[in-house]
Design an enzyme around this catalytic site. Structure first.
Site, short mmCIF file in Angstrom:
data_model
loop_
_atom_site.label_atom_id
_atom_site.label_comp_id
_atom_site.label_asym_id
_atom_site.label_seq_id
_atom_site.Cartn_x
_atom_site.Cartn_y
_atom_site.Cartn_z
N ASP A 151 0.96 -1.32 -0.04
CA ASP A 151 0.19 0.21 0.11
C ASP A 151 0.68 1.35 -0.07
O ASP A 151 2.15 1.30 0.88
CB ASP A 151 -0.51 0.01 1.34
CG ASP A 151 -0.31 -0.05 2.28
OD1 ASP A 151 0.47 0.96 2.94
OD2 ASP A 151 0.41 -1.25 2.72
N ASP A 184 0.59 4.36 2.27
CA ASP A 184 0.25 3.97 4.23
C ASP A 184 -0.64 4.74 3.45
O ASP A 184 -1.38 5.00 2.97
CB ASP A 184 2.00 4.12 4.36
CG ASP A 184 1.91 5.01 5.62
OD1 ASP A 184 1.67 3.90 6.56
OD2 ASP A 184 2.32 5.88 5.82
#
Length: 295
Positions: A210, A212
């Protein structure tokens, strides 16, 4: 030249490896307690391999609870010479996309609740962490991942946070914009420090799940999204691992970076002042220098 034995520490999503022959799970006792799980030992082609699921099968250990000292001691006790850490991470860089692998070469350690050294009262030692991973082993990992069809970024700074919660937005922006970090995770520290103390070549393969929460289009980390990427990353990691025997070979030459001699001048406590009970606990990780002529 020593025989190579490769240790692979699997992170979130990677709880087993495929293709090992003569393979079995082995329980290893250490002076530092029980490792995260039994260790899966076998042959991948002709390469001896030991696999350890960092969080245990079923993911029973949180990042703060992982028995890092026991894990590294167990690998060393089994004769492992090289350790490849595979772990999930968030990305601070647009170009480091979910599904990409980052071959980490630096760390910033923000963990606060973990035992970070095998040494202390009774036997003090200081190892260098200026270059915290083995560049030679990391290059092999990059080549193996590329051969497996993964987009790989060589080099990057890993911010090790305590967890288990994810970052606040303020933290995420600071780590990215002010500190210049590349990825963020919860498990490579103190693992890398302990591997250095145990004189093991250590490489970190961080698998991006991802962005973040700094990214304007990804302002909150959703666990469901991460799990989907984790599954794909785990398959890519297994494919990378299958490429390693050909690239590494069965023999372990002395590390040009000096990983295998990290303790050569690190022990500060005079031999006659060392606590015998402490030395017993160091039999695996520091046996080379404790039994050598430097004493």
């Amino acid at each position: 030249m020593a025989r190579r034995k490769l240790g692979v520490i699997g992170g979130s999503g990677l709880y087993a490896v495929d293709g090992l022959t003569e393979a079995a799970w082995h329980r290893v006792e250490t002076p530092w307690g029980a490792p995260s799980d039994d260790l899966f030992c076998g042959l991948l082609d002709e390469l001896e391999m030991v696999f350890l699921p960092r969080h245990g099968r079923g993911h029973v250990h949180s990042p703060s609870d992982v028995p890092y000292r026991a894990n590294i001691d167990a690998l060393k006790r089994l004769g492992v010479t090289d350790v490849i850490s595979v772990s999930a991470c968030g990305s601070f860089r647009e170009e480091m996309k979910p599904g990409d692998f980052v071959i980490v070469d630096q760390f910033i350690d923000r963990t606060i609740a973990r035992d970070k050294s095998f040494f202390g009262a009774g036997c003090v030692a200081h190892v260098s962490m200026a270059h915290p991973v083995c560049g030679t082993l990391g290059s092999v990992c990059a080549t193996a991942a590329q051969a497996a069809g993964v987009t790989v970024h060589e080099g990057g700074t890993y911010l090790a946070m305590e967890g288990p919660q994810f970052s606040t937005l303020a933290e995420s922006v600071m780590y990215r914009d002010q500190w210049g970090c590349s990825v963020i995770g919860m498990t490579n520290m103190p693992e890398a420090k302990l591997a250095r103390e145990a004189e093991l070549c250590y490489a970190s393969v961080a698998m991006v799940t991802d962005y973040d929460c700094w990214h304007p289009d990804h302002d909150a980390v959703e666990v469901a999204d991460i799990l989907r990427v984790l599954t794909a990353n785990a398959e890519a990691a297994r494919a990378m691992i299958t490429e390693l025997p050909t690239l590494l070979g069965p023999e372990h030459a002395p590390c040009p970076q000096g990983c295998g001699t990290a303790l050569e001048y690190a022990l500060i406590t005079a031999p006659d002042a060392r606590d015998p009970e402490v030395l017993k606990k160091l039999d695996a990780v520091a046996g080379r220098v404790l039994s050598g002529p430097s004493d």
